[in-house]
Design an enzyme around this catalytic site. Structure first.
Site, PDB file in Angstrom:
ATOM      1  N   LYS A 163       0.859  -1.175   0.000  1.00  0.00           N
ATOM      2  CA  LYS A 163       0.000   0.000   0.000  1.00  0.00           C
ATOM      3  C   LYS A 163       0.900   1.231   0.000  1.00  0.00           C
ATOM      4  CE  LYS A 163      -4.141  -1.978   0.576  1.00  0.00           C
ATOM      5  NZ  LYS A 163      -5.206  -1.837  -0.424  1.00  0.00           N
ATOM      6  N   ASP A 188      -0.597  -0.296  -4.406  1.00  0.00           N
ATOM      7  CA  ASP A 188      -2.020   0.066  -4.389  1.00  0.00           C
ATOM      8  C   ASP A 188      -2.191   1.368  -3.609  1.00  0.00           C
ATOM      9  OD1 ASP A 188      -4.775   0.185  -4.324  1.00  0.00           O
ATOM     10  OD2 ASP A 188      -5.081  -1.709  -3.259  1.00  0.00           O
ATOM     11  N   GLU A 213      -2.194   0.118  -8.703  1.00  0.00           N
ATOM     12  CA  GLU A 213      -3.629  -0.094  -8.521  1.00  0.00           C
ATOM     13  C   GLU A 213      -4.306   1.178  -8.013  1.00  0.00           C
ATOM     14  OE1 GLU A 213      -4.321  -3.510  -6.051  1.00  0.00           O
ATOM     15  OE2 GLU A 213      -6.461  -3.123  -5.858  1.00  0.00           O
ATOM     16  N   ASP A 238      -9.543  -0.870  -9.372  1.00  0.00           N
ATOM     17  CA  ASP A 238     -10.236  -1.615  -8.315  1.00  0.00           C
ATOM     18  C   ASP A 238     -11.531  -0.851  -8.008  1.00  0.00           C
ATOM     19  OD1 ASP A 238     -11.105  -2.639  -5.870  1.00  0.00           O
ATOM     20  OD2 ASP A 238      -9.189  -2.511  -4.847  1.00  0.00           O
ATOM     21  N   LYS A 262     -13.547  -8.088  -7.640  1.00  0.00           N
ATOM     22  CA  LYS A 262     -14.026  -8.537  -6.329  1.00  0.00           C
ATOM     23  C   LYS A 262     -15.518  -8.747  -6.494  1.00  0.00           C
ATOM     24  CE  LYS A 262     -10.729  -5.691  -3.726  1.00  0.00           C
ATOM     25  NZ  LYS A 262     -10.547  -4.518  -2.840  1.00  0.00           N
TER      26      LYS A 262
HETATM   27  O1  LIG Z   1      -7.458  -8.891   1.846  1.00  0.00           O
HETATM   28  C1  LIG Z   1      -6.292  -8.456   1.977  1.00  0.00           C
HETATM   29  O2  LIG Z   1      -5.390  -9.144   2.469  1.00  0.00           O
HETATM   30  C2  LIG Z   1      -5.930  -7.068   1.581  1.00  0.00           C
HETATM   31  C3  LIG Z   1      -6.589  -6.640   0.309  1.00  0.00           C
HETATM   32  C4  LIG Z   1      -6.545  -5.157   0.078  1.00  0.00           C
HETATM   33  O3  LIG Z   1      -5.563  -4.676  -0.426  1.00  0.00           O
HETATM   34  C5  LIG Z   1      -7.671  -4.352   0.486  1.00  0.00           C
HETATM   35  C6  LIG Z   1      -8.193  -4.524   1.754  1.00  0.00           C
HETATM   36  C7  LIG Z   1      -9.237  -3.770   2.189  1.00  0.00           C
HETATM   37  C8  LIG Z   1      -9.800  -2.844   1.353  1.00  0.00           C
HETATM   38  C9  LIG Z   1      -9.297  -2.657   0.083  1.00  0.00           C
HETATM   39  C10 LIG Z   1      -8.239  -3.425  -0.367  1.00  0.00           C
HETATM   40  C11 LIG Z   1      -7.791  -3.195  -1.768  1.00  0.00           C
HETATM   41  O4  LIG Z   1      -7.489  -4.103  -2.539  1.00  0.00           O
HETATM   42  O5  LIG Z   1      -7.758  -2.047  -2.164  1.00  0.00           O
HETATM   43 MG   LIG Z   2      -7.149  -2.089  -4.147  1.00  0.00          MG
END
Ligand SMILES: O=C(O)CCC(=O)c1ccccc1C(=O)O
Ligand SMILES: [Mg+2]
Length: 370
Positions: A163, A188, A213, A238, A262
């Site tokens: 992140k 991301d 992302e 996303d 998702k």
């Molecule tokens: O499930 C996980 O281990 C983390 C996945 C993740 O990056 C995420 C988790 C919570 C909200 C948004 C995201 C995302 O993909 O942006």
């Molecule tokens: Mg994401």
């Protein structure tokens, strides 16, 4: 299928390790686990992946509960359904609220697959017997993020996502690249930038990322197209993709070269498959995103990722990534960096009732009285 009872289990589980995004830090995860029973006594499970706060999408646990109790569950109870793909039409009188719809649809897919005596992956159109998986590392100090990457590499994860946020991006990625020059790495941003940050985002081209992302806001599909023209790194969307229509607009405009799917964000597995098929026809690879979910949604993700155009390892980590103890039996585990796709009919995992009781805050039973 004819659903006679829907039980909403509102649960809370503590994460093994705090997880930070550009928005904030998670320590606990509140969820809605949906149990449905049909007239034949068959039980199916689904999960609403909305968070307690509306930062990722507008839905929350409480808004989902409201939609389920007042509108979605009443329109499902007592209705005869031939196939789960009928649900989007059945729910068409409720605008958006996609995570609430997806939770219910997931449970119906579980029952449908059990009636067909086939694994969920098979009825969705899956072709793989196991999937490659990746892991997400939340925002933390560089030494601690390096330590986590090291540990997850040993566990066998195949792709690493970190992140990032404005002010904590190029320096962080530089540090990771110094330690791991060849790591399959992506970043991301969870919508934390605007097009005004273009010059800073262009600097991220130096780090050989698989993709970046969701750098911009969810409704900035046009700005993502302008940004992608200037970036070498592929953009993956996303938060911007809520439907097949969003995917069509984004791909037509050139807003992304990869799509994160998702089921919760797009309203269910039926819409997820439609997006998968559209992306495949347009040579856009997809991967399955994660929502810090329990094993129920995690198991559903494994089944979805068995479809042919899921060619990039997704955020489908093992149960142990976030949980001391999951609610499903067996746990989702890695072997040689892969997660097996269950060959058991339906979702393919049992719910651990004892664990469920321990994490349940509230239970709501809705029945058909007609
Ligand atoms: O499930 C996980 O281990 C983390 C996945 C993740 O990056 C995420 C988790 C919570 C909200 C948004 C995201 C995302 O993909 O942006
Ligand atoms: Mg994401």
């Amino acid at each position: 299928m004819n659903i006679k009872r829907v039980t909403l289990h509102i649960t809370e589980m503590k994460l093994v390790f705090p997880f930070a995004t550009s928005y904030g830090t998670y320590r606990e995860r509140e969820s809605i686990l949906i149990e449905i029973e049909d007239m034949d006594g068959c039980i199916g499970w689904g999960e609403v992946v909305a968070f307690s706060q509306p930062w990722y999408t507008e839905e929350t646990v409480q808004t989902s509960l409201h939609m389920l109790r007042e509108f979605l569950v009443p329109s499902l109870l007592g209705r005869t359904i031939e196939h789960p793909s009928e649900l989007p039409q059945l729910f068409s009188n409720v605008k958006r609220n996609r995570m609430a719809k997806a939770g219910l649809e997931g449970a119906v897919w579980d029952i449908y697959a059990q009636h067909k005596n086939q694994p969920l992956a098979a009825v969705l159109g899956g072709v793989r017997s196991d999937i490659e998986v990746g892991v997400v590392i939340g925002i933390d100090t560089l030494p601690r993020m390096l330590q986590q990457i090291e540990r997850y590499a040993v566990e066998g994860y195949q792709r690493f996502k970190v992140k990032i946020k404005p002010g904590y991006d190029s320096e962080l990625l530089q540090g990771i690249r110094q330690a791991f020059p060849n790591l399959p790495l992506m970043a991301d941003a969870n919508s934390a930038y605007t097009l005004q940050d273009k010059d800073q985002l262009k600097k991220l081209d130096d780090f050989g990322l698989m993709m970046i992302e969701q750098p911009l806001a969810d409704d900035d599909i046009l700005d993502h197209a302008l940004l992608q023209k200037e970036l070498q790194t592929p953009i993956c969307l996303d938060e911007s993709i809520h439907s097949l229509e969003d995917a069509r607009v984004a791909i037509t405009l050139g807003s992304c070269r990869v799509v994160n799917i998702k089921a919760g964000r797009v309203g269910g597995l039926t819409e997820a498959i439609r997006i998968h098929d559209y992306c495949q026809a347009h040579h856009i690879p997809v991967w399955c995103g994660g929502m810090i979910e329990t094993g129920i949604s995690r198991a559903q993700n494994v089944a979805l990722a068995a479809l042919p155009n899921f060619t990039i390892p997704g955020d489908i980590s093992a149960s142990s990534r976030h949980w001391e103890e999951d609610v499903i039996i067996p746990d989702i585990t890695l072997s040689d960096g892969r997660v097996p796709v269950s060959s058991v009919p339906g979702l393919g995992y049992k719910v651990n009732r004892k664990r469920l009781r321990n994490i349940t805050m509230q239970t709501i039973v809705l029945e058909n009285h007609s």
